[in-house]
Motif scaffolding. Structure first.
Motif, mmCIF file in Angstrom:
data_model
loop_
_atom_site.group_PDB
_atom_site.id
_atom_site.type_symbol
_atom_site.label_atom_id
_atom_site.label_comp_id
_atom_site.label_asym_id
_atom_site.label_seq_id
_atom_site.Cartn_x
_atom_site.Cartn_y
_atom_site.Cartn_z
ATOM 1 N N GLN A 23 7.050 3.457 -12.674
ATOM 2 C CA GLN A 23 5.514 4.273 -13.788
ATOM 3 C C GLN A 23 5.073 2.807 -14.033
ATOM 4 N N VAL A 24 3.957 3.355 -14.311
ATOM 5 C CA VAL A 24 3.062 2.275 -14.181
ATOM 6 C C VAL A 24 3.148 1.387 -16.201
ATOM 7 N N LEU A 25 3.183 0.163 -15.877
ATOM 8 C CA LEU A 25 3.414 -0.269 -17.219
ATOM 9 C C LEU A 25 2.362 -0.428 -18.555
ATOM 10 N N TYR A 26 2.835 0.231 -19.994
ATOM 11 C CA TYR A 26 2.212 0.577 -20.402
ATOM 12 C C TYR A 26 0.983 -0.676 -21.108
ATOM 13 N N ASN A 27 -0.115 -1.054 -20.736
ATOM 14 C CA ASN A 27 -0.505 -1.544 -21.675
ATOM 15 C C ASN A 27 -1.277 -1.900 -23.175
ATOM 16 N N GLY A 28 -0.948 -0.638 -23.271
ATOM 17 C CA GLY A 28 -1.866 -0.082 -24.861
ATOM 18 C C GLY A 28 -2.552 1.408 -24.368
ATOM 19 N N PRO A 29 -3.052 2.206 -25.275
ATOM 20 C CA PRO A 29 -3.661 3.487 -25.574
ATOM 21 C C PRO A 29 -4.810 3.239 -24.464
ATOM 22 N N GLU A 30 -5.445 2.411 -24.488
ATOM 23 C CA GLU A 30 -6.768 2.213 -23.357
ATOM 24 C C GLU A 30 -6.354 2.395 -22.411
ATOM 25 N N GLY A 31 -5.346 1.946 -21.527
ATOM 26 C CA GLY A 31 -5.277 2.020 -20.163
ATOM 27 C C GLY A 31 -6.428 0.978 -19.317
ATOM 28 N N TYR A 32 -6.121 2.204 -17.745
ATOM 29 C CA TYR A 32 -6.598 0.502 -17.113
ATOM 30 C C TYR A 32 -7.479 0.938 -16.786
ATOM 31 N N PRO A 33 -8.915 0.215 -16.648
ATOM 32 C CA PRO A 33 -10.028 0.703 -15.945
ATOM 33 C C PRO A 33 -10.315 1.167 -14.500
ATOM 34 N N ALA A 34 -11.265 2.080 -14.919
ATOM 35 C CA ALA A 34 -11.856 2.510 -13.336
ATOM 36 C C ALA A 34 -11.822 1.093 -12.303
ATOM 37 N N ASN A 35 -11.260 0.927 -10.962
ATOM 38 C CA ASN A 35 -12.030 0.021 -10.243
ATOM 39 C C ASN A 35 -10.473 -1.805 -10.419
ATOM 40 N N GLY A 36 -10.299 -1.335 -12.093
ATOM 41 C CA GLY A 36 -8.950 -2.512 -11.800
ATOM 42 C C GLY A 36 -7.660 -2.255 -11.256
ATOM 43 N N ASP A 37 -6.661 -2.796 -11.916
ATOM 44 C CA ASP A 37 -4.851 -3.381 -11.586
ATOM 45 C C ASP A 37 -4.529 -2.597 -11.937
ATOM 46 N N ALA A 38 -3.590 -1.995 -11.951
ATOM 47 C CA ALA A 38 -1.954 -1.980 -13.282
ATOM 48 C C ALA A 38 -1.059 -2.225 -12.255
ATOM 49 N N PRO A 39 0.126 -2.545 -12.900
ATOM 50 C CA PRO A 39 1.583 -3.689 -12.747
ATOM 51 C C PRO A 39 2.049 -2.359 -12.765
ATOM 52 N N LEU A 40 3.106 -1.913 -11.095
ATOM 53 C CA LEU A 40 4.083 -0.969 -11.357
ATOM 54 C C LEU A 40 5.644 -1.330 -11.215
ATOM 55 N N GLU A 41 5.894 -0.217 -11.847
ATOM 56 C CA GLU A 41 8.177 -1.050 -12.267
ATOM 57 C C GLU A 41 8.402 0.090 -11.386
ATOM 58 N N VAL A 42 9.424 -0.511 -10.276
ATOM 59 C CA VAL A 42 10.499 0.892 -9.445
ATOM 60 C C VAL A 42 11.607 -0.439 -9.541
ATOM 61 N N SER A 43 13.013 0.817 -9.065
ATOM 62 C CA SER A 43 13.714 -0.189 -9.105
ATOM 63 C C SER A 43 14.403 0.660 -7.143
ATOM 64 N N LEU A 44 14.382 0.031 -5.708
ATOM 65 C CA LEU A 44 14.678 0.649 -4.843
ATOM 66 C C LEU A 44 16.364 1.165 -4.340
ATOM 67 N N PHE A 45 16.860 2.336 -3.993
ATOM 68 C CA PHE A 45 18.285 1.870 -3.221
ATOM 69 C C PHE A 45 18.531 2.110 -2.142
ATOM 70 N N ASN A 46 18.909 1.041 -1.410
ATOM 71 C CA ASN A 46 19.418 1.813 -0.289
ATOM 72 C C ASN A 46 20.714 2.260 -0.092
ATOM 73 N N GLN A 47 20.836 3.890 0.635
ATOM 74 C CA GLN A 47 22.386 3.706 0.118
ATOM 75 C C GLN A 47 23.318 4.074 1.452
ATOM 76 N N THR A 48 22.333 2.995 2.815
ATOM 77 C CA THR A 48 23.041 2.688 4.031
ATOM 78 C C THR A 48 23.399 1.686 4.133
ATOM 79 N N THR A 49 24.591 1.992 5.205
ATOM 80 C CA THR A 49 25.222 0.751 6.534
ATOM 81 C C THR A 49 23.625 -0.766 7.198
ATOM 82 N N GLU A 50 22.722 -0.150 6.774
ATOM 83 C CA GLU A 50 21.818 -0.467 7.625
ATOM 84 C C GLU A 50 20.473 -1.247 6.729
#
Length: 246
Positions: A59-86
């Motif tokens: 998801q994109v982190l919440y910063n308020g009801p105004e959100g992020y402007p065009a040409n701006g930057d937005a932080p993300l949140e995510v978790s990645l799980f490797n299910q393999t043995t490599e």
């Protein structure tokens, strides 16, 4: 002496009182079903088509009801799980949409700051008794609220970190050790940013992302939703309208 009608009214009132006491006794100690429900998580959960990598709470982190402007930057949140043995390498990017979709925004670049994230030796994002990851059909996209993840907590609606200069961002190329996981959370040193947004990104909108996974030729295209705050936005004082006098 009471009349027959008065005695009947008194008997009916007594019966109603006994019935109500019985109902109260039956419900004592019971917990409402709604009290057992977990709070929903707004992030997206999916997996690579081959099931080797699980993506949780994207998801994109919440910063308020105004959100992020065009040409701006937005932080993300995510978790990645490797299910393999490599070890597995995941490259996250974005690209301009071929067909404009209302509410979907792209970014010029997806990058990292703060160094490589720490990996955790855990590749099972779901608690015991829940649906195993292998039961999710390839390409299936579900909401994180349907697949609870005890190791990933929903982000608080605090002010996200400011993005560094675009040239300071490193490519979002993440290597996950075998049977391990990597997360980007609001309070972590390592941050994941979408830089150069193509349009305004605000609540109700989403960010178009591409996940390229080593050993698999087909990219995974997903839309990261804008996070939902845990509490409603505060309302400002209401100004009273002046009364009209005739």
């Amino acid at each position: 002496m009471r009349s027959l009608g008065t005695r009947r009214v008194a008997q009916a009132a007594g019966a109603a009182t006994v019935a109500m006491m019985a109902l109260v006794g039956c419900s004592a100690g019971q917990v409402a079903e709604t009290a057992l429900l977990d709070a929903p998580i707004s992030g997206l959960s999916t997996q690579s088509p081959d099931g080797r990598v699980l993506i949780r709470n994207l998801q994109v982190l919440y910063n308020g009801p105004e959100g992020y402007p065009a040409n701006g930057d937005a932080p993300l949140e995510v978790s990645l799980f490797n299910q393999t043995t490599e070890p597995v390498t995941v490259l996250i990017s974005s690209k301009p949409l071929q067909n404009e979709v209302e509410g979907v925004v792209s970014a010029q670049r997806i990058g990292l700051t703060g160094g490589a994230p720490a990996a955790s030796p855990s590749a099972n994002p779901e608690p015991s008794g829940s649906r195993p990851a292998a039961s999710i059909p390839p390409g299936d996209v579900t909401q994180a609220s349907s697949i609870p993840d005890p190791s990933v907590q929903p982000s608080l609606p605090s002010a996200p970190a400011s993005a560094p200069a675009a040239e300071a961002l490193q490519p979002a190329r993440i290597t996950i050790p075998a049977l391990s996981s990597t997360s980007f959370l609001p309070d972590d040193t390592s941050k994941l940013f979408a830089a150069g947004l193509s349009d305004e990104l605000k609540p109700g909108n989403s960010l178009s992302l591409i996940f390229e996974i080593s050993g698999y030729s087909q990219p995974l295209e997903v839309n990261a939703p804008f996070a939902i705050p845990l509490s409603p936005a505060s309302r400002g004082p209401v100004e009273a309208e002046p009364e009209e006098h005739e």
